[in-house]
Enzyme design. Structure first.
Site, mmCIF file in Angstrom:
data_model
loop_
_atom_site.group_PDB
_atom_site.id
_atom_site.type_symbol
_atom_site.label_atom_id
_atom_site.label_comp_id
_atom_site.label_asym_id
_atom_site.label_seq_id
_atom_site.Cartn_x
_atom_site.Cartn_y
_atom_site.Cartn_z
ATOM 1 N N ASN A 128 9.786 6.326 114.917
ATOM 2 C CA ASN A 128 10.450 7.329 115.732
ATOM 3 C C ASN A 128 11.104 8.415 114.888
ATOM 4 O OD1 ASN A 128 9.705 5.692 117.832
ATOM 5 N ND2 ASN A 128 11.724 4.805 118.137
ATOM 6 N N VAL A 129 11.157 9.596 115.446
ATOM 7 C CA VAL A 129 11.786 10.724 114.765
ATOM 8 C C VAL A 129 13.164 11.036 115.338
ATOM 9 C CG1 VAL A 129 9.591 11.726 114.051
ATOM 10 C CG2 VAL A 129 10.576 12.409 116.238
ATOM 11 N N HIS A 133 7.756 8.704 110.092
ATOM 12 C CA HIS A 133 7.126 9.933 110.561
ATOM 13 C C HIS A 133 8.052 11.135 110.572
ATOM 14 C CE1 HIS A 133 4.110 7.092 112.735
ATOM 15 N NE2 HIS A 133 3.767 7.320 111.477
#
Length: 231
Positions: free
Chosen positions: A87-88, A104
């Site tokens: 997750n960002v 990511h």
């Protein structure tokens, strides 16, 4: 002290209202990957890409961690915990987890267009179209686009190899190379998998406990299992 490695995907944030990417009603139902999440899109249609990530960032700052994030953070009271996330968003940080590897990228950060190591924290949700990095290049989202290398993967592999227990939450196990992390843990290490769908478990060779629930419900159950078993 047992080392627990928690590997999370979009599903852990779904109960906080963060849009997932791969569900039928997810983000990619409204956007083409090619238009917003590739180096080519950034080069040819910068405004669309920047606007897309500004929207994601604004959404993130409106959300709060859910019971799944909080349960993961709470593990640190009794175990040595490392979180590896696809997750960002920053909901693991908000929940209080202190050892987090973002495979990511991170919405809250930007980076130089020419030097991927030159990373800056963005104040607020909006990246200006002409914002410059300290090296004078245009800033870009600190996101690993489709087709780009995953620079934190080697670190994540090293972490996975130290696990005494792995907890996998809210991931289809279909996005590579991240999904292959389950293959790097030692053969005897148990895996607890929390997901409401049908993740691809074909790559898992380890003892597996599958909790077929959403993260906010299933993760606290797994945390209770771990405390009962190991404390």
């Amino acid at each position: 002290m047992k080392k627990i490695v928690v590997f999370t995907g979009a599903g852990v944030s779904a109960d906080s209202g963060i849009s997932t990417f791969r569900d039928a009603d997810g983000l990619w139902a409204n956007y083409r990957i090619e238009d917003v999440c590739t180096p080519e899109a950034l080069a040819t249609n910068r405004a669309t890409v920047i606007r897309f990530y500004n929207e994601r960032r604004r959404e993130m700052y409106e959300k709060k961690p859910n019971a799944g994030h909080l349960a993961i953070a709470g593990l640190e009271r009794d175990f040595d915990v490392e979180v590896i996330t696809q997750n960002v968003d920053n909901l693991h940080e908000q929940a209080g987890s202190t050892h987090i590897t973002h495979l990511h990228g991170e919405l809250s950060k930007l980076r130089s267009s020419v030097d991927p190591e030159l990373i800056v924290t963005l104040e607020g949700w909006e990246q200006k179209m002409d914002a410059l990095a300290p090296d004078g290049s245009l800033l870009r989202p600190h996101i690993v686009f489709f087709g780009e290398a995953v620079p934190m993967f080697d670190k994540a592999v090293r972490i996975a190899m130290t696990a005494d227990v792995m907890v996998v939450v809210g991931t289809s196990l279909a996005v590579y190379p991240a999904a292959s992390l389950v293959r790097y843990i030692r053969p005897e290490v148990p895996i607890y998998l929390v997901d409401p769908g049908h993740p691809d478990i074909s790559g898992i060779r380890n003892p597996l406990t599958f909790v077929n629930k959403r993260g906010a419900e299933g993760v606290p159950e797994v945390v209770a299992m771990l405390r009962e078993k190991y404390l």
